[in-house]
Design a protein around this motif. Structure first.
Motif, PDB file in Angstrom:
ATOM      1  N   SER A 157      -4.415   6.646 -13.936  1.00  0.00           N
ATOM      2  CA  SER A 157      -4.808   6.789 -15.338  1.00  0.00           C
ATOM      3  C   SER A 157      -6.312   7.011 -15.447  1.00  0.00           C
ATOM      4  CB  SER A 157      -4.431   5.530 -16.120  1.00  0.00           C
ATOM      5  OG  SER A 157      -3.066   5.224 -15.984  1.00  0.00           O
ATOM      6  N   ASP A 158      -6.716   7.662 -16.532  1.00  0.00           N
ATOM      7  CA  ASP A 158      -8.148   7.808 -16.786  1.00  0.00           C
ATOM      8  C   ASP A 158      -8.801   6.441 -16.960  1.00  0.00           C
ATOM      9  OD1 ASP A 158      -7.993  10.553 -16.661  1.00  0.00           O
ATOM     10  OD2 ASP A 158      -7.738  10.796 -18.821  1.00  0.00           O
ATOM     11  N   GLN A 159      -8.088   5.518 -17.594  1.00  0.00           N
ATOM     12  CA  GLN A 159      -8.532   4.134 -17.733  1.00  0.00           C
ATOM     13  C   GLN A 159      -7.353   3.228 -17.387  1.00  0.00           C
ATOM     14  OE1 GLN A 159     -11.560   2.051 -18.534  1.00  0.00           O
ATOM     15  NE2 GLN A 159      -9.914   0.979 -17.494  1.00  0.00           N
ATOM     16  N   PRO A 160      -7.250   2.820 -16.117  1.00  0.00           N
ATOM     17  CA  PRO A 160      -6.104   1.996 -15.730  1.00  0.00           C
ATOM     18  C   PRO A 160      -6.107   0.640 -16.417  1.00  0.00           C
ATOM     19  CG  PRO A 160      -7.733   2.134 -13.956  1.00  0.00           C
ATOM     20  CD  PRO A 160      -8.167   3.102 -15.006  1.00  0.00           C
ATOM     21  N   THR A 161      -4.920   0.107 -16.617  1.00  0.00           N
ATOM     22  CA  THR A 161      -4.765  -1.249 -17.141  1.00  0.00           C
ATOM     23  C   THR A 161      -4.323  -2.161 -16.001  1.00  0.00           C
ATOM     24  OG1 THR A 161      -2.409  -1.024 -17.702  1.00  0.00           O
ATOM     25  CG2 THR A 161      -4.037  -0.276 -19.348  1.00  0.00           C
ATOM     26  N   TRP A 162      -4.507  -3.459 -16.218  1.00  0.00           N
ATOM     27  CA  TRP A 162      -4.109  -4.396 -15.177  1.00  0.00           C
ATOM     28  C   TRP A 162      -2.592  -4.440 -14.992  1.00  0.00           C
ATOM     29  CZ3 TRP A 162      -6.628  -5.883 -11.218  1.00  0.00           C
ATOM     30  CH2 TRP A 162      -8.020  -5.991 -11.255  1.00  0.00           C
ATOM     31  N   GLU A 163      -1.839  -4.197 -16.062  1.00  0.00           N
ATOM     32  CA  GLU A 163      -0.383  -4.156 -15.904  1.00  0.00           C
ATOM     33  C   GLU A 163       0.028  -2.968 -15.048  1.00  0.00           C
ATOM     34  OE1 GLU A 163       1.915  -6.320 -16.529  1.00  0.00           O
ATOM     35  OE2 GLU A 163       0.420  -7.710 -17.348  1.00  0.00           O
ATOM     36  N   GLU A 164      -0.646  -1.824 -15.231  1.00  0.00           N
ATOM     37  CA  GLU A 164      -0.378  -0.679 -14.362  1.00  0.00           C
ATOM     38  C   GLU A 164      -0.719  -1.010 -12.915  1.00  0.00           C
ATOM     39  OE1 GLU A 164      -1.039   3.387 -16.919  1.00  0.00           O
ATOM     40  OE2 GLU A 164      -2.837   2.209 -16.434  1.00  0.00           O
ATOM     41  N   VAL A 165      -1.852  -1.670 -12.720  1.00  0.00           N
ATOM     42  CA  VAL A 165      -2.279  -2.022 -11.363  1.00  0.00           C
ATOM     43  C   VAL A 165      -1.234  -2.899 -10.685  1.00  0.00           C
ATOM     44  CG1 VAL A 165      -3.986  -3.357 -10.067  1.00  0.00           C
ATOM     45  CG2 VAL A 165      -4.741  -1.722 -11.801  1.00  0.00           C
ATOM     46  N   ARG A 166      -0.707  -3.856 -11.419  1.00  0.00           N
ATOM     47  CA  ARG A 166       0.321  -4.726 -10.826  1.00  0.00           C
ATOM     48  C   ARG A 166       1.559  -3.901 -10.432  1.00  0.00           C
ATOM     49  NH1 ARG A 166       1.980  -9.824 -10.037  1.00  0.00           N
ATOM     50  NH2 ARG A 166       4.229 -10.126 -10.058  1.00  0.00           N
ATOM     51  N   GLU A 167       1.966  -2.989 -11.305  1.00  0.00           N
ATOM     52  CA  GLU A 167       3.129  -2.152 -10.999  1.00  0.00           C
ATOM     53  C   GLU A 167       2.869  -1.298  -9.762  1.00  0.00           C
ATOM     54  OE1 GLU A 167       5.532   1.582 -13.058  1.00  0.00           O
ATOM     55  OE2 GLU A 167       4.452   0.161 -14.336  1.00  0.00           O
ATOM     56  N   TRP A 168       1.690  -0.689  -9.684  1.00  0.00           N
ATOM     57  CA  TRP A 168       1.360   0.155  -8.533  1.00  0.00           C
ATOM     58  C   TRP A 168       1.282  -0.669  -7.249  1.00  0.00           C
ATOM     59  CZ3 TRP A 168      -3.302   2.436 -11.634  1.00  0.00           C
ATOM     60  CH2 TRP A 168      -2.814   3.297 -12.623  1.00  0.00           C
ATOM     61  N   ALA A 169       0.694  -1.859  -7.356  1.00  0.00           N
ATOM     62  CA  ALA A 169       0.594  -2.722  -6.173  1.00  0.00           C
ATOM     63  C   ALA A 169       1.975  -3.063  -5.635  1.00  0.00           C
ATOM     64  CB  ALA A 169      -0.183  -3.991  -6.515  1.00  0.00           C
ATOM     65  N   GLY A 170       2.926  -3.316  -6.539  1.00  0.00           N
ATOM     66  CA  GLY A 170       4.280  -3.630  -6.121  1.00  0.00           C
ATOM     67  C   GLY A 170       4.958  -2.472  -5.417  1.00  0.00           C
ATOM     68  N   GLU A 171       4.692  -1.244  -5.888  1.00  0.00           N
ATOM     69  CA  GLU A 171       5.294  -0.071  -5.263  1.00  0.00           C
ATOM     70  C   GLU A 171       4.723   0.211  -3.874  1.00  0.00           C
ATOM     71  OE1 GLU A 171       5.871   3.531  -7.590  1.00  0.00           O
ATOM     72  OE2 GLU A 171       5.372   2.420  -9.408  1.00  0.00           O
ATOM     73  N   LEU A 172       3.442  -0.072  -3.695  1.00  0.00           N
ATOM     74  CA  LEU A 172       2.762   0.331  -2.462  1.00  0.00           C
ATOM     75  C   LEU A 172       2.687  -0.762  -1.409  1.00  0.00           C
ATOM     76  CD1 LEU A 172      -0.181   2.315  -4.107  1.00  0.00           C
ATOM     77  CD2 LEU A 172       1.893   3.245  -3.047  1.00  0.00           C
ATOM     78  N   HIS A 173       2.806  -2.012  -1.818  1.00  0.00           N
ATOM     79  CA  HIS A 173       2.660  -3.132  -0.883  1.00  0.00           C
ATOM     80  C   HIS A 173       3.669  -3.025   0.251  1.00  0.00           C
ATOM     81  CE1 HIS A 173       1.405  -7.179   0.259  1.00  0.00           C
ATOM     82  NE2 HIS A 173       2.678  -7.512   0.399  1.00  0.00           N
ATOM     83  N   GLY A 174       3.166  -3.029   1.480  1.00  0.00           N
ATOM     84  CA  GLY A 174       4.041  -2.978   2.639  1.00  0.00           C
ATOM     85  C   GLY A 174       4.608  -1.607   2.953  1.00  0.00           C
ATOM     86  N   SER A 175       4.190  -0.563   2.231  1.00  0.00           N
ATOM     87  CA  SER A 175       4.721   0.781   2.498  1.00  0.00           C
ATOM     88  C   SER A 175       4.197   1.332   3.816  1.00  0.00           C
ATOM     89  CB  SER A 175       4.370   1.741   1.356  1.00  0.00           C
ATOM     90  OG  SER A 175       2.961   1.826   1.159  1.00  0.00           O
ATOM     91  N   GLU A 176       3.122   0.762   4.319  1.00  0.00           N
ATOM     92  CA  GLU A 176       2.652   0.985   5.683  1.00  0.00           C
ATOM     93  C   GLU A 176       2.496  -0.378   6.338  1.00  0.00           C
ATOM     94  OE1 GLU A 176      -0.137   4.995   5.114  1.00  0.00           O
ATOM     95  OE2 GLU A 176      -1.042   3.085   5.674  1.00  0.00           O
ATOM     96  N   GLU A 177       2.586  -0.420   7.645  1.00  0.00           N
ATOM     97  CA  GLU A 177       2.437  -1.697   8.338  1.00  0.00           C
ATOM     98  C   GLU A 177       1.041  -2.268   8.074  1.00  0.00           C
ATOM     99  OE1 GLU A 177       2.799  -3.648  12.820  1.00  0.00           O
ATOM    100  OE2 GLU A 177       3.197  -1.506  12.496  1.00  0.00           O
ATOM    101  N   GLY A 178       1.002  -3.522   7.642  1.00  0.00           N
ATOM    102  CA  GLY A 178      -0.261  -4.190   7.394  1.00  0.00           C
ATOM    103  C   GLY A 178      -0.943  -3.779   6.106  1.00  0.00           C
ATOM    104  N   LEU A 179      -0.214  -3.099   5.202  1.00  0.00           N
ATOM    105  CA  LEU A 179      -0.818  -2.623   3.952  1.00  0.00           C
ATOM    106  C   LEU A 179      -0.582  -3.618   2.825  1.00  0.00           C
ATOM    107  CD1 LEU A 179      -2.213  -0.255   2.379  1.00  0.00           C
ATOM    108  CD2 LEU A 179       0.114   0.465   1.762  1.00  0.00           C
ATOM    109  N   ALA A 180      -1.672  -4.063   2.195  1.00  0.00           N
ATOM    110  CA  ALA A 180      -1.591  -4.881   0.985  1.00  0.00           C
ATOM    111  C   ALA A 180      -1.656  -3.973  -0.237  1.00  0.00           C
ATOM    112  CB  ALA A 180      -2.736  -5.889   0.936  1.00  0.00           C
TER     113      ALA A 180
END
Length: 439
Positions: A157-180
């Motif tokens: 987003s041009d101006q991300p929100t914290w709720e978006e950040v949480r959603e993105w973190a959930g999608e990406l967490h662990g998608s690579e070995e050792g990735l937070a």
């Protein structure tokens, strides 16, 4: 402490020599933090000493929390252990008002004081007089790995929100070995976890104190912000997040172990340097996320060089700090270390330099973030203090550190968020009563 590696800058050093020399064979002790920009400054010792043959530099380089404790004790007692101190926008006006810092008026004409960014210069002044010179300045921003976002079909987003950040973190967490999914500061300290946490609380609509100096640390806004922070890091953060400060997260992100990181704009140069960062080619950046309000969502800070009044080597110390914060020093770093490594955020001339702006795609973004941060209007509801990620009163150093420890305890699960904030509220009320702010 002296780095063994010296750069071949003999010819450059002669060209940037300041006029005049200090008294013969003067050794000055410089206390600084172990951040990348200061390590570069230390590595250029030979350049300074060749340009100023009567001055030698002795370095004390420490982790941020330890450095602050050492310097605060020394200057409060007039110990005189240090000739130059690396301090920030919080300490300068408070210490200057107490007469602990030497005023920096009558600077050399070629220093070009008018070139300093107004907001940075004002933050390091008392009654219009500089009491420290800015080495680098920063706001905060979000870094993210564009490759991961593209693979997951996520659009920033041009101006991300914290709720978006949480959603993105959930999608990406662990998608690579050792990735937070996300990395954030967890190490306790008023300038470590609380620098970030204060901006999070601000954007959730909270504040440290109401207009009568009553603490509001267990308010709904604080509870919501800290619960969000604790859950986010526990669900999608790296292992041992409560031990990670700026340097630890910088190392994690630069190795590719974080999908996102919200922290200081000063990290951008190192992250964009392919010799220093494994993610330089896939690095994206965005404004610091917001929740309820954009006010206070990104901080304003300057690491600056000051001369304690207790120093017996005032002239030599002044020679050094004017050199290390000059336009010529910035050019020296650019030419020897690469333009993404120059100290950012202090001079208009840096952002007018095409060599810098071409090498640093983040330059204009960072400049705007610094200029937009307003320490006099940082919270949704009015407050009586100056500061975005800190409260500009002497008591805040101990208050912020204590609150940082209670929040770290909530992060590790040693206490609940509500218990931690109730404890922080009681402790802060006692401190403010003893200091005379409250009846």
């Amino acid at each position: 402490m002296r780095l063994a590696r010296h750069l071949p800058v003999t010819t450059l050093a002669a060209a940037i020599a300041m006029s005049g020399h200090a008294q013969a064979q003067t050794e000055i002790t410089v206390a600084t933090v172990n951040n990348n920009d200061m390590v570069i400054m230390q590595s250029l010792t030979e350049a300074f000493e060749e340009a100023h043959p009567d001055i030698t530099l002795d370095w004390v380089v420490l982790e941020e929390n330890v450095l602050r404790q050492r310097m605060t004790t020394d200057i409060a007692t007039g110990g005189g252990q240090f000739d130059v101190m690396t301090i920030g926008t919080y300490e300068v006006p408070i210490w200057a008002e107490r007469g602990w810092l030497s005023p920096l008026d009558n600077l050399p004409d070629d220093y070009n004081e008018d070139d300093l960014l107004t907001s940075v210069r004002d933050g390091l002044s008392l009654d219009g007089t500089l009491h420290a010179l800015p080495f680098y300045a920063e706001s905060s921003m979000m870094y993210y790995r564009q490759d991961l976002f593209e693979e997951a079909g996520i659009e920033m987003s041009d101006q991300p929100t914290w709720e978006e950040v949480r959603e993105w973190a959930g999608e990406l967490h662990g998608s690579e070995e050792g990735l937070a999914g996300i990395c954030l500061r967890g190490k306790p300290g008023w300038g470590e976890n609380m620098a970030f946490v204060s901006t999070l609380v601000n954007t959730y609509g909270g504040r440290w104190f109401d207009e009568e100096w009553n603490p509001e640390l267990n308010s709904e806004a604080w509870v919501n912000a800290i619960q969000f922070y604790v859950d986010l890091l526990n669900d999608y953060g790296p292992p041992g997040a409560s031990s990670n400060g700026f340097n630890e997260n910088l190392a994690l992100f630069s190795r590719g172990n974080c999908a996102m990181w919200v922290d200081a704009t000063s990290a951008a140069g190192k992250l964009y340097d392919g010799n220093e960062s494994d993610v330089a080619d896939s690095l994206g950046f965005a404004p610091a996320p917001i929740a309820k309000t954009p006010k206070g969502s990104h901080w304003l800070w300057s690491w600056a060089l000051a001369i304690p009044a207790s120093s017996e080597n005032q002239e030599a110390a002044r020679e050094f700090i004017t050199w290390a914060t000059s336009q010529e020093y910035i050019e020296l770093v650019g030419e020897t270390q690469g333009w993404t490594s120059v100290p950012p955020g202090t001079r208009e001339s840096t952002y007018a330099n095409e060599q810098y702006t071409e090498a640093a795609p983040f330059a204009d973004f960072v400049l705007k973030a610094i200029q937009d941060a307003d320490p006099t209007d940082s919270t949704l509801e009015p407050n009586p203090y100056v500061g975005v990620q800190f409260v500009g009163i002497p008591e805040f150093q101990s208050i912020g550190t204590q609150v940082g420890q209670t929040i770290a305890a909530a992060l590790t699960g040693d206490t609940t968020v509500e218990q931690a904030l109730d404890s922080a509220q009681r402790a802060t009320e006692r401190t403010m009563q003893r200091a005379g702010y409250l009846d």
